[in-house]
Design an enzyme around this catalytic site. Structure first.
Site, PDB file in Angstrom:
ATOM      1  N   SER A  47       0.839  -1.198   0.000  1.00  0.00           N
ATOM      2  CA  SER A  47       0.000   0.000   0.000  1.00  0.00           C
ATOM      3  C   SER A  47       0.870   1.244   0.000  1.00  0.00           C
ATOM      4  O   SER A  47       1.905   1.286   0.675  1.00  0.00           O
ATOM      5  CB  SER A  47      -0.895   0.021   1.234  1.00  0.00           C
ATOM      6  OG  SER A  47      -1.602   1.249   1.279  1.00  0.00           O
TER       7      SER A  47
ATOM      8  N   TYR B 262      -1.541  -1.225  10.161  1.00  0.00           N
ATOM      9  CA  TYR B 262      -1.693  -1.612   8.744  1.00  0.00           C
ATOM     10  C   TYR B 262      -0.364  -1.413   7.997  1.00  0.00           C
ATOM     11  O   TYR B 262       0.091  -2.311   7.275  1.00  0.00           O
ATOM     12  CB  TYR B 262      -2.798  -0.758   8.135  1.00  0.00           C
ATOM     13  CG  TYR B 262      -3.076  -0.987   6.667  1.00  0.00           C
ATOM     14  CD1 TYR B 262      -3.723  -2.137   6.223  1.00  0.00           C
ATOM     15  CD2 TYR B 262      -2.720  -0.029   5.709  1.00  0.00           C
ATOM     16  CE1 TYR B 262      -4.012  -2.318   4.879  1.00  0.00           C
ATOM     17  CE2 TYR B 262      -3.010  -0.199   4.365  1.00  0.00           C
ATOM     18  CZ  TYR B 262      -3.652  -1.345   3.950  1.00  0.00           C
ATOM     19  OH  TYR B 262      -3.939  -1.524   2.618  1.00  0.00           O
TER      20      TYR B 262
END
Ligand code: NAP
Length: 247
Positions: free
Chosen positions: A142, A155
């Site tokens: 990401s 995350y």
């Protein structure tokens, strides 16, 4: 060999919806026979497989929680039985819950690492012995890793691990002609990104890239297809940020 089988066999984890579903669509269009993996969304996975079959492609839905070792082993076995030995693995399954580190529960920490890191580890370890020589592995990271926004620490920690695994694993597979790369999307209009955000927050994210829009799942599928196809053959051990220039 049928037309749908010419490019080989691909597994896309977390392909019942969002980015994974579009990766599955694109790989089928590129001639792969595709295993649409999912954890619980069986209706969506079955619907996608029916859509792909209708379009003349070859696809099967295979349930399996990537965070469970036995499920991952069964996933590969089922795919080998139904479609043949695997050429491409796309580790797309992942979860995101944005919570400041100080407020993160033990459960959320464990679950996020179990799926985003444990899931990729389980898939990579199994792929090491099962993937055809000349295969491709694409892991979803990401762009949040480059943005360092509050709420993303856990995350981002999982995606940092995924990028680290990918770089080293690419070297450990020396001699097998298998490439290992990451695609790191910026904000993409899927449940994972949209859920829990206000219209205002979504508009703010949309304005962040110089291209001034949210990514669409197809934008990410295009990058994955490049790495899975003949044009991506010389790219190995890299992270491709597909994010409209946000970072
Ligand atoms: P999404 O719309 O929430 O879809 C997630 C998919 O993963 C679903 O098909 C879900 O299936 C599956 N999944 C979740 N847990 C699983 C498990 N334990 N085992 C197997 N499958 C599981 O997410 P997305 O936005 O498409 O994200 C896909 C990937 O891109 C993720 O790795 C995410 O971190 C990454 N990413 C997304 C964005 C974004 O803005 N959307 C940005 C950067 C990176 P079930 O419904 O059956 O659980």
């Amino acid at each position: 060999m049928s037309a749908a089988n010419q490019s080989g066999v691909a597994i896309v984890t977390g392909a019942s919806r969002g980015i994974g579903a579009n990766i599955a669509r694109r790989l089928v269009r590129d001639g792969f026979a595709v295993a649409v993996n999912y954890a619980s969304s069986s209706a969506e996975a079955d619907k996608l497989v029916a859509e792909l079959a209708q379009a003349g492609g070859k696809a099967v839905a295979v349930q399996g929680d990537v965070s469970k070792v036995d499920d991952v082993r069964r996933l590969f076995e089922t795919v080998e039985q139904q479609l043949g030995k695997v050429d491409v693995v796309v580790n797309n399954a992942g979860i995101l819950k944005t919570v400041p580190l100080a407020q993160t529960s033990d459960e959320l920490f464990a679950q996020t690492f179990a799926i985003n890191v444990g899931g990729v580890f389980n898939m990579l370890r199994e792929a090491a012995t099962r993937l055809n020589d000349g295969g491709r592995i694409i892991n979803l990271s990401s762009t949040t890793l480059a943005l360092n926004l509050p709420g993303y620490s856990i995350y981002n920690g999982t995606k940092a691990a995924v990028e680290a695994f990918s770089r080293v694993f690419a070297k450990e597979l020396r001699g097998r002609r298998i490439t290992v790369n990451c695609v790191a999307p910026g904000p993409v209009a899927t449940d994972l990104f949209l859920n829990g955000k206000t219209e205002e927050q979504i508009a703010q994210f949309s304005k962040m890239p110089p291209l001034e829009r949210l990514g669409q799942p197809e934008d990410i599928a295009n990058a994955v297809a490049f790495l899975a196809g003949p044009d991506g053959a010389w790219v190995n051990g890299q992270v491709l940020r597909a994010n409209g220039g946000i970072a």
